[in-house]
Scaffold this motif. Structure first.
Motif, mmCIF file in Angstrom:
data_model
loop_
_atom_site.group_PDB
_atom_site.id
_atom_site.type_symbol
_atom_site.label_atom_id
_atom_site.label_comp_id
_atom_site.label_asym_id
_atom_site.label_seq_id
_atom_site.Cartn_x
_atom_site.Cartn_y
_atom_site.Cartn_z
ATOM 1 N N THR A 165 0.837 -1.204 0.000
ATOM 2 C CA THR A 165 0.000 0.000 0.000
ATOM 3 C C THR A 165 0.868 1.249 0.000
ATOM 4 O OG1 THR A 165 -1.794 -1.158 1.130
ATOM 5 C CG2 THR A 165 -1.797 1.250 1.267
ATOM 6 N N ALA A 174 -2.578 4.084 -5.277
ATOM 7 C CA ALA A 174 -3.219 3.422 -4.131
ATOM 8 C C ALA A 174 -4.659 3.047 -4.430
ATOM 9 C CB ALA A 174 -3.137 4.321 -2.900
ATOM 10 N N GLU A 178 -6.104 -0.750 -4.503
ATOM 11 C CA GLU A 178 -7.156 -1.100 -3.553
ATOM 12 C C GLU A 178 -8.359 -1.771 -4.232
ATOM 13 O OE1 GLU A 178 -8.077 -1.933 0.105
ATOM 14 O OE2 GLU A 178 -6.253 -0.853 -0.403
#
Length: 181
Positions: A165, A174, A178
């Motif tokens: 991350t 990110a 995700e």
């Protein structure tokens, strides 16, 4: 628990896809998988992590040889995915060296089951789970693998348990990472 994803750099930014590594047996297989994610020979990062254990980054730039960084070689050596990344070259071994094969034989008289610790010499290295090869604790590979993408060698070595991350955040990817996590 393992997580693996591909981040491919495109003209429009980074694109992420999760990937199954079940059919990947070698670093060449992994590099081919990465190249398939970017038909334009752009940079592709393969991000692999074992929760609370280790993480690895494989960088593929077009047809160049893959570049690898593994945060903890000894931990990765105990993982089937880690074994893909821990090539002889990365560990400083000469592939096919007959001396390596002899060194891996356990001929010290304990063949019949005497237990020995992985770190019997106290030298900070550990076995890789049974093959007899010695794998160093700590990072191995190319610590400058992400320098040109804004993550220095020092920053890479200081990443926390949520390294993937943190890498994605530094790359501005990110959100796309995700979506596949």
């Amino acid at each position: 628990m393992y997580f693996a994803a591909l981040l491919a750099r495109t003209e429009d930014g980074w694109e992420a896809s999760d990937t199954e590594l079940d059919d990947v047996e070698t670093l060449s297989d992994l590099a081919d998988l990465a190249r398939e994610a970017s038909p334009d020979d752009d940079t592709v990062l393969v991000l692999i992590e074992q929760e609370d254990g280790w993480f690895g980054v494989v960088r593929v730039d077009g047809e160049d040889d893959p570049r690898i960084y593994v945060s903890d070689a000894a931990a990765a050596a105990r993982s089937s995915y880690g074994e893909i990344l821990l090539t002889d070259e990365l560990l400083g071994r000469d592939p096919g060296d007959p001396d390596d094969e002899l060194d891996s034989l356990d001929l010290d008289g304990t063949e019949d089951g005497d237990d020995q610790s992985d770190d019997e010499d106290g030298d900070g290295t550990a076995g890789d789970g049974g093959s007899g090869e010695i794998v160093p604790h700590g990072p191995v590979g190319d610590p400058g693998i992400l320098d040109d993408l804004g993550i220095s060698e020092k920053e890479l070595k200081l990443l926390s348990d949520d390294a993937l991350t943190e890498i994605a955040e530094a790359l501005g990817a990110a959100d796309v990472l995700e979506t596949v996590r």
